[in-house]
Design an enzyme around this catalytic site. Sequence first.
Site, PDB file in Angstrom:
ATOM      1  N   GLY A  74       0.855  -1.126  -0.103  1.00  0.00           N
ATOM      2  CA  GLY A  74      -0.050  -0.041  -0.019  1.00  0.00           C
ATOM      3  C   GLY A  74       0.797   1.191  -0.145  1.00  0.00           C
ATOM      4  O   GLY A  74       2.022   1.158  -0.131  1.00  0.00           O
ATOM      5  N   GLU A  90      -0.473   0.309  -5.984  1.00  0.00           N
ATOM      6  CA  GLU A  90       0.885   0.158  -5.010  1.00  0.00           C
ATOM      7  C   GLU A  90       0.829  -1.682  -5.063  1.00  0.00           C
ATOM      8  O   GLU A  90       2.108  -1.928  -4.976  1.00  0.00           O
ATOM      9  CB  GLU A  90       0.388   0.387  -3.723  1.00  0.00           C
ATOM     10  N   GLU A  94       4.758  -3.212  -5.987  1.00  0.00           N
ATOM     11  CA  GLU A  94       5.385  -3.858  -4.839  1.00  0.00           C
ATOM     12  C   GLU A  94       5.374  -5.153  -5.054  1.00  0.00           C
ATOM     13  O   GLU A  94       6.512  -5.664  -4.549  1.00  0.00           O
ATOM     14  CB  GLU A  94       4.723  -3.176  -3.461  1.00  0.00           C
ATOM     15  N   GLU A 140      11.598  -9.389  -0.006  1.00  0.00           N
ATOM     16  CA  GLU A 140      10.765 -10.653   0.445  1.00  0.00           C
ATOM     17  C   GLU A 140       9.270 -10.561   0.214  1.00  0.00           C
ATOM     18  O   GLU A 140       8.754  -9.550   0.875  1.00  0.00           O
ATOM     19  CB  GLU A 140      11.404 -11.085   1.477  1.00  0.00           C
TER      20      GLU A 140
END
Length: 173
Positions: A74, A90, A94, A140
């Site tokens: 986010g 987002e 990401e 990760e």
Amino acid sequence: MLSSPFRFCPYCGHELVWKQPNGDHRPRQVCRACDRILYRNPKPCAGAFIVRDGRLLLLRRSIEPYAGWWDLPGGFMEIDETPEETVLREVREETGLEVRLTGLLGFYLDSYGPEYVTLNIYFLAEPVAGEPRPLSEASEVRWFAPDELPQNVAFPSHSRRALADWAGQIQRL
Ligand SMILES: [Zn+2]
């Protein structure tokens, strides 16, 4: 009265002073020169609880603040976005995932440094395409069951409450 890190008018650069504007209900910072009022409001952010097979997707932050801590995908809303557009963008940036929004978890206030209060809007989502991988700002990604959520989650003053609310919803199902 709330403290403020701002000293100068963002419009004309002159000094701000505290006073209660006529008809207002609280003191605010007002410019000595142009009389504009510096209204301060929470900054909206949108994030996602992405769930697959009952497990929640978290990513490990690679940037400050909270580098190395787990986080929900986010971020801050852009000026011309809806919350739904923010969260889809987002998540894509990401994790590379395309998701479908399935509901709303809730709204959570937090602070972000001394300057900002954030209003964090959390959607529930499920993946529709792709396999998550750590892209910008993450090192990760991992799926967590509700009873194995990590302790070191970024922005804990709101994220712990949001995670507990999510885990509570899952357990009621
Ligand atoms: Zn001014």
